[in-house]
Structure formats: structure tokens, C-alpha cells
Scaffold this active site. Structure first.
Site, mmCIF file in Angstrom:
data_model
loop_
_atom_site.group_PDB
_atom_site.id
_atom_site.type_symbol
_atom_site.label_atom_id
_atom_site.label_comp_id
_atom_site.label_asym_id
_atom_site.label_seq_id
_atom_site.Cartn_x
_atom_site.Cartn_y
_atom_site.Cartn_z
ATOM 1 N N LYS A 22 3.097 -22.724 -97.807
ATOM 2 C CA LYS A 22 1.806 -23.440 -97.468
ATOM 3 C C LYS A 22 0.704 -22.626 -97.040
ATOM 4 O O LYS A 22 -0.237 -22.942 -97.850
ATOM 5 C CB LYS A 22 2.489 -24.641 -96.431
ATOM 6 C CG LYS A 22 1.469 -25.437 -96.228
ATOM 7 C CD LYS A 22 1.947 -26.433 -95.620
ATOM 8 C CE LYS A 22 1.195 -25.914 -94.356
ATOM 9 N NZ LYS A 22 -0.206 -26.659 -93.535
ATOM 10 N N CYS A 118 -7.315 -33.800 -85.411
ATOM 11 C CA CYS A 118 -6.453 -34.138 -85.520
ATOM 12 C C CYS A 118 -5.601 -33.938 -84.068
ATOM 13 O O CYS A 118 -6.522 -34.004 -83.280
ATOM 14 C CB CYS A 118 -5.231 -33.504 -86.727
ATOM 15 S SG CYS A 118 -5.628 -32.088 -86.278
HETATM 16 C C1 EPZ Z 1 -4.474 -22.645 -90.333
HETATM 17 O O1 EPZ Z 1 -5.961 -24.120 -89.673
HETATM 18 C C2 EPZ Z 1 -3.762 -23.057 -90.505
HETATM 19 N N1 EPZ Z 1 -4.022 -24.237 -91.688
HETATM 20 C C3 EPZ Z 1 -2.542 -24.037 -89.053
HETATM 21 O O2 EPZ Z 1 -1.577 -24.467 -89.607
HETATM 22 C C4 EPZ Z 1 -3.038 -22.595 -88.084
HETATM 23 O O3 EPZ Z 1 -2.012 -23.053 -86.740
HETATM 24 C C5 EPZ Z 1 -4.903 -22.193 -87.954
HETATM 25 O O4 EPZ Z 1 -4.472 -21.667 -89.265
HETATM 26 C C6 EPZ Z 1 -4.069 -20.879 -86.748
HETATM 27 O O5 EPZ Z 1 -3.104 -19.697 -87.341
HETATM 28 C C7 EPZ Z 1 -3.769 -23.581 -93.187
HETATM 29 O O6 EPZ Z 1 -3.546 -22.210 -92.746
HETATM 30 C C8 EPZ Z 1 -3.774 -24.559 -93.703
HETATM 31 P P1 EPZ Z 1 -8.401 -22.021 -87.589
HETATM 32 P P2 EPZ Z 1 -7.143 -23.574 -89.427
HETATM 33 O O7 EPZ Z 1 -10.281 -22.167 -88.111
HETATM 34 O O8 EPZ Z 1 -7.864 -22.262 -89.943
HETATM 35 C C9 EPZ Z 1 -11.193 -23.279 -83.804
HETATM 36 C C10 EPZ Z 1 0.191 -25.450 -90.165
HETATM 37 O O9 EPZ Z 1 0.737 -26.599 -88.845
HETATM 38 N N2 EPZ Z 1 -12.824 -22.725 -84.712
HETATM 39 O O10 EPZ Z 1 -7.270 -20.015 -87.296
HETATM 40 O O11 EPZ Z 1 -8.057 -24.706 -89.641
HETATM 41 C C11 EPZ Z 1 -9.957 -24.493 -83.683
HETATM 42 O O12 EPZ Z 1 -10.979 -25.632 -83.331
HETATM 43 C C12 EPZ Z 1 -1.304 -25.870 -89.654
HETATM 44 O O13 EPZ Z 1 0.122 -25.285 -90.646
HETATM 45 C C13 EPZ Z 1 -13.649 -23.163 -83.962
HETATM 46 O O14 EPZ Z 1 -13.807 -23.430 -83.425
HETATM 47 O O15 EPZ Z 1 -7.116 -23.261 -87.700
HETATM 48 C C14 EPZ Z 1 -8.852 -23.707 -83.309
HETATM 49 O O16 EPZ Z 1 -9.408 -24.091 -82.361
HETATM 50 C C15 EPZ Z 1 -1.690 -25.883 -88.010
HETATM 51 N N3 EPZ Z 1 -13.916 -23.005 -85.370
HETATM 52 C C16 EPZ Z 1 -9.032 -21.948 -83.746
HETATM 53 O O17 EPZ Z 1 -10.419 -21.951 -83.940
HETATM 54 C C17 EPZ Z 1 -14.103 -23.149 -86.470
HETATM 55 O O18 EPZ Z 1 -15.361 -23.227 -87.219
HETATM 56 C C18 EPZ Z 1 -7.963 -21.612 -84.224
HETATM 57 O O19 EPZ Z 1 -8.736 -22.569 -85.407
HETATM 58 C C19 EPZ Z 1 -13.015 -22.925 -87.449
HETATM 59 C C20 EPZ Z 1 -12.200 -23.023 -85.723
#
Ligand code: EPZ
Length: 421
Positions: A22, A118
Site C-alpha cells: 500500500k 488522525c
Molecule cells: C508513512 O506515513 C506511512 N504511510 C505510514 O503508514 C507510516 O506509519 C509512516 O510513514 C512512518 O513509517 C504511507 O506511506 C502512505 P512520516 P507519513 O511523514 O509519510 C512527523 C500505515 O499504517 N512529521 O514519516 O505520514 C509525523 O507527525 C500508515 O500504513 C512531521 O513532523 O509518515 C510523524 O510523527 C500509518 N512533519 C513522523 O514525522 C512532517 O512534515 C513520521 O511521519 C511530516 C511528518
């Protein structure tokens, strides 16, 4: 509302085949916007999130032909008719923000609804916007939307304060058509990023370093159409490894990529589960009794994946001894704990730390899925618990697991989906 009805199940056996990822197919679908030629994506999982992304791409003006029977999508964005990702789609699926980089690169404009928080956290996009600004975009916010405009993007050196998966993907997709070279430092290293970059390089992009913390992108004039098979889903793989473990079963997980689940394999072995690599995938054998607990600390890849934390926690409630779980990636990813405790688990939370008592005699209960992976954890707990577990809000689960009930039943699980269970 549909529910899963799960009864205590025998040790799972047999085999299961892992679907396409996904979290790889969603950025790859967004990347298809970067060319006016047709792209063919195969090994596509039939998921609600993929449907939402198809709808978003159609709204932008791309022709999308879904051939799920052949696990294939054809995407051709000959023209960009709209540069908008509307709120009703973004609130359904946060990954909608991944069209921002491609729209900016292709059309010079993107108007994307700010994704709300979320169940697992506020999930801001500040790092996405920091990178796009560095590439020359002017970004404003207007009543819940972010509007990014650029008349031509220029390469830049960008340091990510934290290795955000989505920010790395969005910035890379914007940079491929920028003038000059972009370097992303402290980039995310997930396999899904490598898969997206492999697709982009097939389209004619010139990207090096995917899978490391430094990604170098040399901008090119245009990209062509390409064909690409999506990698198997490592989170689905880990979920089925734990389904075999929690039921003390033994199963072959076909099509799994052992390298992508090394932390899960290592931790299951620490608990006494036998995990072997075979030519067909992974063999997980938990039939040797007296499994013991271990500690889990989630980290960005290649650390232990946050998306497997809840499923592993469900398993830890059933083994001997107590384990410590530390969730370092999201600030609120313990929504499954209350539900597990209602099933007889004994889990205490102190901030980011959860203490998981073992040897719990889980009992079936009425529970609800708060998010995708918490829901998966409750399914696993239901397979182990005595009596019957009824899980509501299962739409969270079905957005990310293809044929979940059929695959589990094929391994001997006692689970049915009821429309109004
Ligand atoms: C991706 O989400 C995945 N989703 C998530 O999977 C996964 O949990 C996550 O990466 C971490 O591995 C997809 O790939 C579609 P991040 P993403 O940006 O990109 C903070 C699932 O269950 N952050 O790496 O949204 C954020 O708040 C889903 O399949 C900022 O602070 O994750 C979080 O605490 C859930 N500022 C952390 O970084 C930003 O601009 C990780 O987020 C972006 C993120």
C-alpha cells in the site's frame, strides 16, 4: 455497520501470499502525474486507499484504468485539468498530499487540503512544505488548504529535521523536473521510497541514494511512461508473521521480502519463535511452547517499524514475562491499548512507554478499530482470545489489507465478516 466476528482459532498453518505494498503503490500512483505518457503499474493491491487515489488522479484529469483482476492500473495524465486535492479526499486518506510535489513540478501549482490529524497523531506536513519552498515554491494557506505556486522549480540542498517518509517522497517527486541538482539529507530510507525511485528512474529521472539518508536528484526536462511492479507489502508480511506466532502456528509467507522485515524477524526470534528464509518466502514456526517476552522500540527504517508496533504488542500479551514497548515515531499510537485491556490484557502506558504484562488469558469482547494497524492488532488478539471477539469500524482495516478475512481463513482462522454483525 460491518464487523469482524472472530472466534478462538487453532494454530494457523499452511501458506499465505503477500499483496503489493500500500505504502509503495500510493506514491507511485502520484508519480505517474509527472509524465503525459501512459504508465502501467502491476502487483497493485485491491484496497480502498488505492480506490481513493484513483479518484483523486481522475479529478486531476488523469485517465485511470483499473484492471484489479490482473492487479494492474494504467494511468495516463496527458493533461492536468485541476491542480486540487479536495478536502473530502484528503480527510479520507492523508497520502493524498503526495500529489502536491508532482502537481507543482508538472503544472506549477497545487492546492491541497491540509490533512487533519488522525487517531495516531497530528501528522503535520511542515517538512513537505519546507522542501517545496526550498525548491522555489511560494506557499500560502487559505481556509484549510495549502496553495503552492512556482514558475519553474530549481534544485536545492534540503535537510529534513526528521526522516519523514511522505516529505522525502513529495520533495523527490517535485525535484525530478527542477532545474539543477537537489540533495535531500536525513531522508527516509524505507523500501517504499526505493520502490518509488526505481519507478521514477524507469521514467527517465536521475536519482541516486534512495534507501540511504542522502538522496541526490539531477533534474531532467521531462519524464516518459514506464511499467513497474510494486514491491510486496512488508507491513502485511509482519502482520501475518504475528498471526502465525500469536496462534502458536507454523506458516509459509509467500512473496515476502526477508530483508524488509529484519527487525520483526529478530524480535520474534528473541521470543523463541523460529523464523526461516525459504526460496518461497518466510517460514514462521511458533509451535515450540514457552515463548518469552522482549522489548520493542519503534524507529524509522531500518529500525523496528511503527506500523507493526500494535500487532507485536498483541502478541506480547500472550507470552511469558513482561515487555517494554516505546513508540518513538508517532505521539499517540497506543489507541489499541484500551481495547486490548478490555480483552483482558494488562498494559500500562507512561507517555511513550507501554509496559505489557504477559501470560494474559485474553477473552473475546466487543471492540473497535481506531486506525488501520490497531484494528489489525485486535484481529490477532481475537484469534488467540477465548470466546468471540466482535470488531467494529473495520473500514480502517480494509483500507490497508487486501482480502484479509479470506487470507486468514485460508490458514485456519475462525473469522467472518458480517454486514451488520
Ligand atoms: C508513512 O506515513 C506511512 N504511510 C505510514 O503508514 C507510516 O506509519 C509512516 O510513514 C512512518 O513509517 C504511507 O506511506 C502512505 P512520516 P507519513 O511523514 O509519510 C512527523 C500505515 O499504517 N512529521 O514519516 O505520514 C509525523 O507527525 C500508515 O500504513 C512531521 O513532523 O509518515 C510523524 O510523527 C500509518 N512533519 C513522523 O514525522 C512532517 O512534515 C513520521 O511521519 C511530516 C511528518
Amino acid at each position: 455497520m460491518a464487523k469482524y466476528i472472530i472466534r478462538q482459532s487453532p494454530a494457523l498453518t499452511g501458506d499465505v501470499s503477500i499483496s503489493g505494498s500500500k505504502n509503495a503503490v500510493l506514491p507511485i500512483m502520484a508519480a505517474a502525474l509527472l509524465t503525459d505518457e501512459a504508465c502501467e503499474i502491476t502487483d497493485v493491491p485491491a484496497l480502498r486507499d488505492v480506490d481513493v487515489m484513483c479518484g483523486l488522479l481522475r479529478g486531476i484529469g488523469a485517465r485511470v484504468n483499473e484492471r484489479y483482476g490482473e492487479k494492474t492500473l494504467e494511468i495516463a495524465a496527458e493533461k492536468i485539468a485541476s491542480e486540487e486535492a479536495p478536502n473530502e479526499l484528503v480527510k479520507k486518506m492523508r497520502a493524498s498530499v503526495l500529489v502536491m510535489g508532482p502537481l507543482l513540478a508538472r503544472a506549477g501549482r497545487a492546492r491541497v487540503a491540509l490533512p487533519g490529524g488522525c487517531a495516531i497523531g497530528t501528522r503535520p506536513i511542515d517538512l513537505h512544505l519546507k522542501g517545496l519552498r526550498a525548491l522555489g515554491a511560494r506557499i500560502e494557506s487559505e481556509n484549510g488548504y495549502v496553495v503552492a505556486v512556482a514558475d519553474g522549480l530549481r534544485g536545492a540542498n534540503i535537510y529534513l529535521d526528521s526522516p519523514s517518509v511522505g516529505a522525502t517522497e513529495n520533495i523527490a517527486m517535485a525535484a525530478v523536473l527542477a532545474k539543477g541538482t537537489t540533495v535531500i539529507e536525513n531522508a527516509a530510507e524505507e523500501p517504499e521510497i526505493v520502490d518509488m525511485v526505481n519507478f521514477l528512474n524507469k521514467m527517465g529521472a536521475r536519482i541516486k541514494g534512495a534507501g540511504t539518508d542522502t538522496i541526490k536528484i539531477e533534474g531532467v526536462e521531462r519524464l516518459c511512461g514506464a511499467k513497474h511492479a510494486v514491491i510486496p507489502d512488508r507491513i502485511e508480511t509482519g502482520t501475518f508473521m504475528l498471526a502465525a506466532a500469536i496462534t502458536r502456528g507454523s506458516a509459509l509467507i509467500r512473496n515476502a521480502v526477508p530483508d524488509h522485515v529484519k527487525p520483526v524477524t529478530a524480535k520474534l526470534r528473541e521470543c523463541g519463535v523460529d523464523v526461516r528464509v525459504s526460496d518461497d518466502g518466510l517460514i514462521v514456526d511458533a509451535r515450540r511452547g514457552a515463548l518469552t517476552s522482549t522489548d520493542i522500540k519503534t524507529l524509522p527504517y531500518p529500525g523496528f517499524p511503527t506500523d507493526i508496533q500494535s500487532q507485536f504488542m498483541a502478541f506480547l500479551t500472550t507470552v511469558r514475562g513482561s515487555g517494554v514497548v516505546i513508540e518513538n515515531v508517532f505521539e499517540n499510537r497506543y489507541m489499541h491499548v484500551n481495547e486490548l485491556n478490555r480483552m483482558g490484557a494488562n498494559i500500562k502506558i507512561e507517555g511513550r512507554v507501554a509496559i505489557v504484562e504477559g501470560d494474559c488469558r485474553l477473552r473475546g469482547a466487543e471492540v473497535f478499530a481506531t486506525d488501520l494497524r490497531a484494528g489489525a492488532a485486535l484481529v490477532l488478539a481475537g484469534l488467540y482470545a477465548s470466546g468471540t471477539t466482535r470488531i467494529s469500524e473495520i473500514h480502517h482495516i480494509e483500507r490497508g489489507y487486501e482480502s484479509f478475512v479470506e487470507k486468514l481463513r485460508g490458514m485456519g482462522a475462525d473469522i467472518v465478516r458480517m454486514e451488520d454483525g
